[in-house]
Design a protein around this motif. Sequence first.
Motif, short mmCIF file in Angstrom:
data_model
loop_
_atom_site.label_atom_id
_atom_site.label_comp_id
_atom_site.label_asym_id
_atom_site.label_seq_id
_atom_site.Cartn_x
_atom_site.Cartn_y
_atom_site.Cartn_z
N MET A 118 49.11 86.01 27.83
CA MET A 118 48.75 84.67 27.41
C MET A 118 49.92 83.73 27.70
N THR A 119 49.61 82.59 28.25
CA THR A 119 50.61 81.58 28.55
C THR A 119 50.91 80.77 27.29
N GLN A 120 52.18 80.54 27.01
CA GLN A 120 52.58 79.73 25.86
C GLN A 120 52.93 78.33 26.32
N VAL A 121 52.39 77.32 25.61
CA VAL A 121 52.66 75.93 25.94
C VAL A 121 53.27 75.25 24.72
N ALA A 133 65.49 76.14 30.22
CA ALA A 133 64.30 76.98 30.05
C ALA A 133 64.25 78.09 31.10
N GLU A 134 64.65 77.77 32.32
CA GLU A 134 64.66 78.77 33.39
C GLU A 134 65.61 79.92 33.09
N LYS A 135 66.71 79.62 32.40
CA LYS A 135 67.66 80.67 32.02
C LYS A 135 67.05 81.62 31.00
N LEU A 136 66.19 81.09 30.14
CA LEU A 136 65.51 81.92 29.13
C LEU A 136 64.36 82.72 29.73
N ALA A 137 63.58 82.05 30.58
CA ALA A 137 62.39 82.67 31.15
C ALA A 137 62.15 82.11 32.55
N PRO A 138 62.61 82.81 33.57
CA PRO A 138 62.37 82.35 34.93
C PRO A 138 60.87 82.12 35.17
N GLY A 139 60.56 81.03 35.84
CA GLY A 139 59.17 80.70 36.09
C GLY A 139 58.61 79.69 35.12
N THR A 140 59.43 79.26 34.15
CA THR A 140 59.01 78.24 33.20
C THR A 140 58.81 76.92 33.92
N THR A 141 57.76 76.19 33.55
CA THR A 141 57.56 74.85 34.11
C THR A 141 57.69 73.82 33.01
N VAL A 142 58.27 72.68 33.37
CA VAL A 142 58.44 71.57 32.44
C VAL A 142 57.89 70.32 33.11
N THR A 143 57.09 69.55 32.37
CA THR A 143 56.53 68.31 32.90
C THR A 143 56.91 67.16 31.97
N ARG A 189 55.71 68.62 28.37
CA ARG A 189 55.33 70.00 28.02
C ARG A 189 56.26 71.00 28.68
N LEU A 190 56.39 72.13 28.04
CA LEU A 190 57.10 73.28 28.57
C LEU A 190 56.12 74.44 28.54
N THR A 191 55.91 75.06 29.68
CA THR A 191 54.96 76.17 29.77
C THR A 191 55.70 77.41 30.22
N LEU A 192 55.67 78.43 29.37
CA LEU A 192 56.32 79.70 29.70
C LEU A 192 55.40 80.51 30.61
N PRO A 193 55.98 81.30 31.50
CA PRO A 193 55.15 82.14 32.34
C PRO A 193 54.49 83.25 31.51
N GLN A 194 53.39 83.74 32.02
CA GLN A 194 52.67 84.80 31.32
C GLN A 194 53.59 86.00 31.12
N GLY A 195 53.55 86.58 29.95
CA GLY A 195 54.37 87.73 29.63
C GLY A 195 55.68 87.39 28.92
N SER A 196 56.05 86.12 28.87
CA SER A 196 57.26 85.72 28.15
C SER A 196 56.98 85.73 26.66
N ALA A 197 57.91 86.23 25.90
CA ALA A 197 57.72 86.31 24.45
C ALA A 197 58.83 85.54 23.74
N LEU A 198 58.87 84.24 23.95
CA LEU A 198 59.84 83.39 23.27
C LEU A 198 59.13 82.54 22.24
N ASP A 199 59.83 82.22 21.17
CA ASP A 199 59.24 81.32 20.19
C ASP A 199 59.99 79.98 20.22
N ALA A 200 59.47 79.02 19.48
CA ALA A 200 60.05 77.68 19.47
C ALA A 200 61.50 77.71 19.00
#
Length: 68
Positions: free
Chosen positions: A1-4, A23-33, A38-49
């Motif tokens: 599941m993707t986290q937004v 964000a990229e240092k925490l989870a490569p593949g993160t997108t920010v707009t 918004r910050l969207t973590l790639p699928q499989g990332s398990a980070l919380d706010a």
Amino acid sequence: MTQVFEVSGMHCGGCLSRVQTAAEKLAPGTTVTLEPPRLTLPQGSALDAAAINAALAPLGDYRVKPAG
């Protein structure tokens, strides 16, 4: 599941770049707009706010909360 997350405190491209880099240092593949902020973590990332906010705190007044 993707986290937004909603991002507060971003107002320009410089802000976006700082948040994206952290964000990229925490989870490569993160997108920010910027629109919407918004910050969207790639699928499989398990980070919380809390983990993301801890990484953003030294950069300025940027905060995330789960988008909903």
